[in-house]
Design a protein around this motif. Structure first.
Motif, PDB file in Angstrom:
ATOM      1  N   ALA A 184      -5.391   9.215  14.959  1.00 18.50           N
ATOM      2  CA  ALA A 184      -4.915   7.839  14.809  1.00 18.50           C
ATOM      3  C   ALA A 184      -5.633   7.105  13.680  1.00 18.50           C
ATOM      4  CB  ALA A 184      -5.081   7.085  16.122  1.00 18.50           C
ATOM      5  N   GLY A 185      -6.929   7.360  13.512  1.00 17.42           N
ATOM      6  CA  GLY A 185      -7.691   6.677  12.486  1.00 17.42           C
ATOM      7  C   GLY A 185      -7.438   7.163  11.079  1.00 17.42           C
ATOM      8  N   GLU A 186      -6.609   8.196  10.932  1.00 20.72           N
ATOM      9  CA  GLU A 186      -6.339   8.761   9.608  1.00 20.72           C
ATOM     10  C   GLU A 186      -4.889   8.584   9.159  1.00 20.72           C
ATOM     11  OE1 GLU A 186      -8.584   9.860   7.634  1.00 20.72           O
ATOM     12  OE2 GLU A 186     -10.278   9.892   9.018  1.00 20.72           O
ATOM     13  N   ARG A 187      -4.141   7.783   9.883  1.00 16.81           N
ATOM     14  CA  ARG A 187      -2.716   7.627   9.532  1.00 16.81           C
ATOM     15  C   ARG A 187      -2.503   6.784   8.279  1.00 16.81           C
ATOM     16  NH1 ARG A 187      -0.898   7.034  15.857  1.00 16.81           N
ATOM     17  NH2 ARG A 187      -1.189   9.237  16.353  1.00 16.81           N
ATOM     18  N   TRP A 188      -3.571   6.168   7.772  1.00 15.83           N
ATOM     19  CA  TRP A 188      -3.468   5.478   6.486  1.00 15.83           C
ATOM     20  C   TRP A 188      -3.061   6.453   5.384  1.00 15.83           C
ATOM     21  CZ3 TRP A 188      -6.511   7.325   2.576  1.00 15.83           C
ATOM     22  CH2 TRP A 188      -7.601   8.126   2.946  1.00 15.83           C
ATOM     23  N   ARG A 189      -3.306   7.753   5.594  1.00 21.12           N
ATOM     24  CA  ARG A 189      -2.969   8.764   4.594  1.00 21.12           C
ATOM     25  C   ARG A 189      -1.458   8.880   4.366  1.00 21.12           C
ATOM     26  NH1 ARG A 189      -7.190  13.762   5.091  1.00 21.12           N
ATOM     27  NH2 ARG A 189      -8.996  12.647   5.931  1.00 21.12           N
ATOM     28  N   ALA A 224       7.544   6.565  11.841  1.00 17.95           N
ATOM     29  CA  ALA A 224       6.091   6.587  11.932  1.00 17.95           C
ATOM     30  C   ALA A 224       5.574   5.154  11.894  1.00 17.95           C
ATOM     31  CB  ALA A 224       5.503   7.408  10.795  1.00 17.95           C
ATOM     32  N   HIS A 225       4.364   4.968  12.396  1.00 16.75           N
ATOM     33  CA  HIS A 225       3.800   3.619  12.506  1.00 16.75           C
ATOM     34  C   HIS A 225       2.367   3.606  11.983  1.00 16.75           C
ATOM     35  CE1 HIS A 225       1.997   0.300  15.231  1.00 16.75           C
ATOM     36  NE2 HIS A 225       2.440  -0.245  14.114  1.00 16.75           N
ATOM     37  N   LEU A 226       2.080   2.670  11.108  1.00 15.70           N
ATOM     38  CA  LEU A 226       0.729   2.441  10.606  1.00 15.70           C
ATOM     39  C   LEU A 226       0.293   1.051  11.038  1.00 15.70           C
ATOM     40  CD1 LEU A 226      -1.768   3.044   8.888  1.00 15.70           C
ATOM     41  CD2 LEU A 226      -0.478   2.301   6.864  1.00 15.70           C
ATOM     42  N   ASP A 227      -0.665   0.998  11.964  1.00 15.80           N
ATOM     43  CA  ASP A 227      -1.215  -0.282  12.428  1.00 15.80           C
ATOM     44  C   ASP A 227      -2.459  -0.579  11.599  1.00 15.80           C
ATOM     45  OD1 ASP A 227      -2.398  -2.428  13.785  1.00 15.80           O
ATOM     46  OD2 ASP A 227      -1.655  -1.741  15.728  1.00 15.80           O
ATOM     47  N   LEU A 228      -2.366  -1.570  10.740  1.00 13.13           N
ATOM     48  CA  LEU A 228      -3.456  -1.865   9.817  1.00 13.13           C
ATOM     49  C   LEU A 228      -4.714  -2.359  10.509  1.00 13.13           C
ATOM     50  CD1 LEU A 228      -1.552  -3.685   6.920  1.00 13.13           C
ATOM     51  CD2 LEU A 228      -2.309  -1.304   7.022  1.00 13.13           C
ATOM     52  N   MET A 229      -4.588  -2.918  11.697  1.00 10.42           N
ATOM     53  CA  MET A 229      -5.763  -3.456  12.360  1.00 10.42           C
ATOM     54  C   MET A 229      -6.839  -2.390  12.536  1.00 10.42           C
ATOM     55  SD  MET A 229      -6.088  -5.626  15.897  1.00 10.42           S
ATOM     56  CE  MET A 229      -5.958  -4.223  17.011  1.00 10.42           C
ATOM     57  N   TYR A 230      -6.427  -1.175  12.861  1.00  9.20           N
ATOM     58  CA  TYR A 230      -7.410  -0.128  13.158  1.00  9.20           C
ATOM     59  C   TYR A 230      -8.060   0.435  11.897  1.00  9.20           C
ATOM     60  CZ  TYR A 230      -5.371  -0.615  17.736  1.00  9.20           C
ATOM     61  OH  TYR A 230      -4.938  -1.144  18.922  1.00  9.20           O
ATOM     62  N   VAL A 231      -7.297   0.629  10.849  1.00 19.50           N
ATOM     63  CA  VAL A 231      -7.896   1.139   9.618  1.00 19.50           C
ATOM     64  C   VAL A 231      -8.786   0.071   8.992  1.00 19.50           C
ATOM     65  CG1 VAL A 231      -5.911   0.535   8.168  1.00 19.50           C
ATOM     66  CG2 VAL A 231      -7.480   2.293   7.416  1.00 19.50           C
ATOM     67  N   LEU A 232      -8.402  -1.194   9.090  1.00 17.23           N
ATOM     68  CA  LEU A 232      -9.243  -2.260   8.552  1.00 17.23           C
ATOM     69  C   LEU A 232     -10.529  -2.407   9.351  1.00 17.23           C
ATOM     70  CD1 LEU A 232      -6.392  -4.775   7.723  1.00 17.23           C
ATOM     71  CD2 LEU A 232      -7.934  -3.707   6.062  1.00 17.23           C
ATOM     72  N   ARG A 233     -10.478  -2.165  10.638  1.00 14.44           N
ATOM     73  CA  ARG A 233     -11.713  -2.175  11.426  1.00 14.44           C
ATOM     74  C   ARG A 233     -12.675  -1.083  10.959  1.00 14.44           C
ATOM     75  NH1 ARG A 233     -10.040  -3.150  17.808  1.00 14.44           N
ATOM     76  NH2 ARG A 233      -9.581  -5.388  17.620  1.00 14.44           N
ATOM     77  N   ARG A 234     -12.141   0.073  10.587  1.00 13.44           N
ATOM     78  CA  ARG A 234     -12.997   1.140  10.051  1.00 13.44           C
ATOM     79  C   ARG A 234     -13.704   0.700   8.779  1.00 13.44           C
ATOM     80  NH1 ARG A 234     -10.338   6.872   9.444  1.00 13.44           N
ATOM     81  NH2 ARG A 234     -12.454   7.217   8.691  1.00 13.44           N
ATOM     82  N   LEU A 235     -13.103  -0.240   8.074  1.00 11.71           N
ATOM     83  CA  LEU A 235     -13.685  -0.767   6.837  1.00 11.71           C
ATOM     84  C   LEU A 235     -14.557  -1.999   7.098  1.00 11.71           C
ATOM     85  CD1 LEU A 235     -10.462  -0.392   4.685  1.00 11.71           C
ATOM     86  CD2 LEU A 235     -12.608   0.872   4.342  1.00 11.71           C
ATOM     87  N   GLY A 236     -14.750  -2.321   8.371  1.00  8.62           N
ATOM     88  CA  GLY A 236     -15.598  -3.459   8.726  1.00  8.62           C
ATOM     89  C   GLY A 236     -14.887  -4.796   8.692  1.00  8.62           C
ATOM     90  N   VAL A 271      -2.096  -1.513   1.028  1.00  2.62           N
ATOM     91  CA  VAL A 271      -2.491  -0.814  -0.200  1.00  2.62           C
ATOM     92  C   VAL A 271      -3.991  -0.943  -0.418  1.00  2.62           C
ATOM     93  CG1 VAL A 271      -2.242  -0.811  -2.713  1.00  2.62           C
ATOM     94  CG2 VAL A 271      -0.223  -1.002  -1.251  1.00  2.62           C
ATOM     95  N   LEU A 272      -4.547  -2.123  -0.164  1.00  2.79           N
ATOM     96  CA  LEU A 272      -5.990  -2.307  -0.294  1.00  2.79           C
ATOM     97  C   LEU A 272      -6.747  -1.366   0.640  1.00  2.79           C
ATOM     98  CD1 LEU A 272      -8.427  -3.947  -1.411  1.00  2.79           C
ATOM     99  CD2 LEU A 272      -8.135  -5.459   0.572  1.00  2.79           C
ATOM    100  N   ALA A 273      -6.312  -1.291   1.901  1.00  4.54           N
ATOM    101  CA  ALA A 273      -6.967  -0.409   2.862  1.00  4.54           C
ATOM    102  C   ALA A 273      -6.861   1.048   2.425  1.00  4.54           C
ATOM    103  CB  ALA A 273      -6.348  -0.599   4.248  1.00  4.54           C
ATOM    104  N   TYR A 274      -5.698   1.447   1.967  1.00  3.89           N
ATOM    105  CA  TYR A 274      -5.514   2.822   1.481  1.00  3.89           C
ATOM    106  C   TYR A 274      -6.473   3.125   0.340  1.00  3.89           C
ATOM    107  CZ  TYR A 274      -3.459   6.819  -0.895  1.00  3.89           C
ATOM    108  OH  TYR A 274      -3.282   8.039  -1.514  1.00  3.89           O
ATOM    109  N   ASN A 275      -6.545   2.238  -0.632  1.00  8.45           N
ATOM    110  CA  ASN A 275      -7.403   2.476  -1.795  1.00  8.45           C
ATOM    111  C   ASN A 275      -8.875   2.553  -1.401  1.00  8.45           C
ATOM    112  OD1 ASN A 275      -5.249   2.578  -3.569  1.00  8.45           O
ATOM    113  ND2 ASN A 275      -5.408   0.437  -4.174  1.00  8.45           N
TER     114      ASN A 275
END
Length: 280
Positions: free
Chosen positions: A72-77, A161-173, A235-239
């Protein structure tokens, strides 16, 4: 990014994926030609079959296939490969809990066009409109938007498919609500509606139902401000995530937040914000 990914293969975790990269195996095509001596014989054959299947699924645009295999934490890919077929989604409701409340507005933005689906007007057209996409981008959609939509409309998003930005952004603090994250990242909305919240969206719907002429326009504009901000954040989170990997990846161009020519009632917004200040 997906063609550089090995984390979706059976038995491959972060350490083994990093081993691929350390050995100079950066893509699926390179892996299919490489002896892969760090894998056991059975795992090598399995990996080759899965890599060939991955090539086939990516050619078909099957984002859901990769969602099911990635942690789940890698779906930003998914973003770079499916950005042309991605749509940002945000809903407004009559309350916080699905089942006891209903959807009032669903907003979609695909990088080119914003469209609102409004209860009592054209909400029923949403399922057909969203089927043209492969990837849905939300903020806290896993816990809020998607359960609401499924409760009211059934599994209309089951093929996406679903990308929930809240979780990837949390990984970035980056934690907090959507508007706070926008501010911290320098992507804050310039609109006078900046101070409105989900509670105000509920009040706007009630005002609309009671006959206030500007309430629905203001509610739709509020929804639009939320949904168009998701794409730059994605896009910011992906980069930022991609930059942490030892891969020859170019950053995606950061899309500009579009100007929204949608009308709203400034006096109503001012009244809502003043009312909130008085309550405090």
């Amino acid at each position: 990014m997906l063609r550089h990914t090995f984390l979706h293969l059976r038995g491959v975790g972060p350490r083994t994926e990093a081993r691929f990269w350390r050995e100079g195996v950066f893509t699926w095509d390179e892996a299919l030609r490489h002896p892969l001596p760090w894998l056991g014989a059975w795992q090598r054959e399995q990996a080759r079959w899965e890599l060939a299947e991955s090539c086939r699924r990516l050619a078909l645009g099957d984002a859901l296939y990769f969602q099911g295999l990635l942690p789940a934490g890698e779906r930003w890919r998914l973003l770079a490969d499916f950005l042309p077929q991605a749509v940002c989604l945000d809903i407004e409701t009559t309350g916080l809990y699905w089942g006891a409340n209903v959807i009032t507005v669903i907003g979609l933005y695909d990088g080119c066009q914003y469209r609102a689906f409004v209860r009592g007007r054209d909400l029923h057209l949403f399922p057909e409109a969203v089927r043209r996409y492969r990837l849905v981008i939300t903020y806290n959609g896993q816990r809020f938007d998607l359960p609401f939509i499924e409760a009211e409309m059934g599994p209309v998003l089951s093929g996406l498919a679903h990308l929930d930005l809240m979780y990837v952004l949390r990984r970035l603090g980056l934690r907090g609500g959507l508007k706070r994250v926008e501010q911290v990242t320098g992507l804050a909305r310039p609109s006078a509606l900046q101070g409105l919240s989900g509670y105000h969206a509920l009040v706007l719907w009630r005002l609309h139902r009671s006959g206030h002429r500007g309430a629905l326009d203001t509610l739709v504009r509020y929804n639009a401000e939320d949904v168009v901000g998701l794409l730059p954040l994605a896009v910011l989170a992906y980069n930022l995530m991609a930059a942490e990997l030892p891969l020859p990846l170019s950053p995606l161009p950061l899309p500009e937040r579009p100007d929204l020519p949608l009308p709203y009632d400034p006096s109503l917004v001012e009244w809502l914000l003043e009312r909130e200040e008085e309550a405090v």
